[in-house]
Scaffold this motif. Sequence first.
Motif, PDB file in Angstrom:
ATOM      1  N   CYS A  19     -41.421  23.434 -45.699  1.00  0.00           N
ATOM      2  CA  CYS A  19     -42.307  24.000 -44.679  1.00  0.00           C
ATOM      3  C   CYS A  19     -42.799  25.390 -45.077  1.00  0.00           C
ATOM      4  CB  CYS A  19     -41.595  24.068 -43.332  1.00  0.00           C
ATOM      5  SG  CYS A  19     -40.071  25.049 -43.349  1.00  0.00           S
ATOM      6  N   CYS A  23     -46.762  26.449 -45.416  1.00  0.00           N
ATOM      7  CA  CYS A  23     -47.368  27.429 -44.517  1.00  0.00           C
ATOM      8  C   CYS A  23     -48.226  28.399 -45.315  1.00  0.00           C
ATOM      9  CB  CYS A  23     -46.287  28.181 -43.742  1.00  0.00           C
ATOM     10  SG  CYS A  23     -46.951  29.417 -42.614  1.00  0.00           S
ATOM     11  N   GLY A  47     -50.219  24.273 -37.349  1.00  0.00           N
ATOM     12  CA  GLY A  47     -49.169  23.289 -37.599  1.00  0.00           C
ATOM     13  C   GLY A  47     -49.213  22.575 -38.932  1.00  0.00           C
ATOM     14  N   ASP A  48     -49.702  23.224 -39.997  1.00  0.00           N
ATOM     15  CA  ASP A  48     -49.683  22.593 -41.321  1.00  0.00           C
ATOM     16  C   ASP A  48     -48.259  22.267 -41.770  1.00  0.00           C
ATOM     17  OD1 ASP A  48     -52.385  22.804 -41.427  1.00  0.00           O
ATOM     18  OD2 ASP A  48     -52.437  24.550 -42.759  1.00  0.00           O
ATOM     19  N   CYS A  49     -47.286  22.998 -41.230  1.00  0.00           N
ATOM     20  CA  CYS A  49     -45.901  22.815 -41.642  1.00  0.00           C
ATOM     21  C   CYS A  49     -45.237  21.604 -40.975  1.00  0.00           C
ATOM     22  CB  CYS A  49     -45.094  24.072 -41.311  1.00  0.00           C
ATOM     23  SG  CYS A  49     -45.204  24.567 -39.565  1.00  0.00           S
ATOM     24  N   LEU A  50     -45.766  21.164 -39.830  1.00  0.00           N
ATOM     25  CA  LEU A  50     -45.100  20.108 -39.066  1.00  0.00           C
ATOM     26  C   LEU A  50     -44.898  18.807 -39.836  1.00  0.00           C
ATOM     27  CD1 LEU A  50     -45.710  22.095 -36.675  1.00  0.00           C
ATOM     28  CD2 LEU A  50     -45.987  20.054 -35.257  1.00  0.00           C
ATOM     29  N   PRO A  51     -45.958  18.217 -40.399  1.00  0.00           N
ATOM     30  CA  PRO A  51     -45.779  16.905 -41.045  1.00  0.00           C
ATOM     31  C   PRO A  51     -44.974  16.956 -42.332  1.00  0.00           C
ATOM     32  CG  PRO A  51     -48.013  17.705 -41.369  1.00  0.00           C
ATOM     33  CD  PRO A  51     -47.376  18.637 -40.388  1.00  0.00           C
ATOM     34  N   THR A  52     -44.744  18.167 -42.876  1.00  0.00           N
ATOM     35  CA  THR A  52     -43.996  18.257 -44.133  1.00  0.00           C
ATOM     36  C   THR A  52     -42.490  18.242 -43.914  1.00  0.00           C
ATOM     37  OG1 THR A  52     -43.906  20.683 -44.151  1.00  0.00           O
ATOM     38  CG2 THR A  52     -45.870  19.645 -45.111  1.00  0.00           C
ATOM     39  N   CYS A  53     -42.020  18.533 -42.695  1.00  0.00           N
ATOM     40  CA  CYS A  53     -40.585  18.635 -42.448  1.00  0.00           C
ATOM     41  C   CYS A  53     -39.941  17.250 -42.448  1.00  0.00           C
ATOM     42  CB  CYS A  53     -40.317  19.325 -41.112  1.00  0.00           C
ATOM     43  SG  CYS A  53     -38.557  19.514 -40.761  1.00  0.00           S
ATOM     44  N   PRO A  54     -39.019  16.997 -43.379  1.00  0.00           N
ATOM     45  CA  PRO A  54     -38.415  15.656 -43.482  1.00  0.00           C
ATOM     46  C   PRO A  54     -37.419  15.340 -42.372  1.00  0.00           C
ATOM     47  CG  PRO A  54     -37.418  17.134 -45.078  1.00  0.00           C
ATOM     48  CD  PRO A  54     -38.538  17.899 -44.452  1.00  0.00           C
ATOM     49  N   GLY A  56     -37.808  16.605 -39.097  1.00  0.00           N
ATOM     50  CA  GLY A  56     -38.407  16.788 -37.774  1.00  0.00           C
ATOM     51  C   GLY A  56     -37.889  18.005 -37.047  1.00  0.00           C
ATOM     52  N   THR A  59     -41.375  21.895 -34.242  1.00  0.00           N
ATOM     53  CA  THR A  59     -42.220  21.451 -33.138  1.00  0.00           C
ATOM     54  C   THR A  59     -43.046  22.639 -32.654  1.00  0.00           C
ATOM     55  OG1 THR A  59     -40.443  21.927 -31.557  1.00  0.00           O
ATOM     56  CG2 THR A  59     -40.618  19.653 -32.371  1.00  0.00           C
TER      57      THR A  59
END
Length: 237
Positions: A19, A23, A47-54, A56, A59
């Motif tokens: 993340c 960012c 929220g560019d970092c959201l979908p990268t977090c394995p 979850g 938020t």
Amino acid sequence: MIRKVIQIDEEKCTGCGICANACHEGAIGIVDGKAKLLRDDYCDGMGDCLPTCPTGAITFEEREAAAYDEAAVQENKKKKELQEKMKHMHESGCPGSRIRMMSHIDETAAVSSAAPASQLRNWPVQIKLAPINAPYFDGAKLLIAADCTAYAYANFHQEFIRGKVTLVGCPKLDGIDYSEKLTAILKNNNIQGVTIVRMEVPCCGGLEMAAKKALQESGKFIPWQVVTISIDGKILN
């Protein structure tokens, strides 16, 4: 103001750092093995970092937070780029640019000796090659000198270098503005004072102006003075 910013669940976070790399604003960093939102005003809420977090762990939440500050983000990016550039230079570059500290224990003997010892305490000394952070900057008195001053003034080591951390440069030959580098050094270190030594020739004014600009932009109150050397080796002020 109430706005949307990210929230990180430390229990879910594994500290992988994906993340932080995703960012673009530099709002996220890894602290003690966990991802942290470093500053609210660096988070744009996109929220560019959201979908990268394995796992979850990231938020959105709406809460009281400082407004997004694009100018601060850009300044931080420039600072990081400069730090990475200097880190790469010192780790993989020429051995002559590696950080070194020298100790001069018997300074009194050096003054009275027929062959005075060098008073240089740090390496490298060229402003272009100097690191932004180095152990010798902590609590140091900083000497910012034009290249030619050491040649023009015979007792330069004893009167100017002694007891100081030295940085030298020639704005005319280097063709760069030193102010950004010097500002970073002053901001990121506990500098106790600054002495600027320049030649009387007009081109040396660029060094003086860069140092003064750095002192102003550092946001710190640091005692400083300017000493001008004539081409025949005399102190003019």
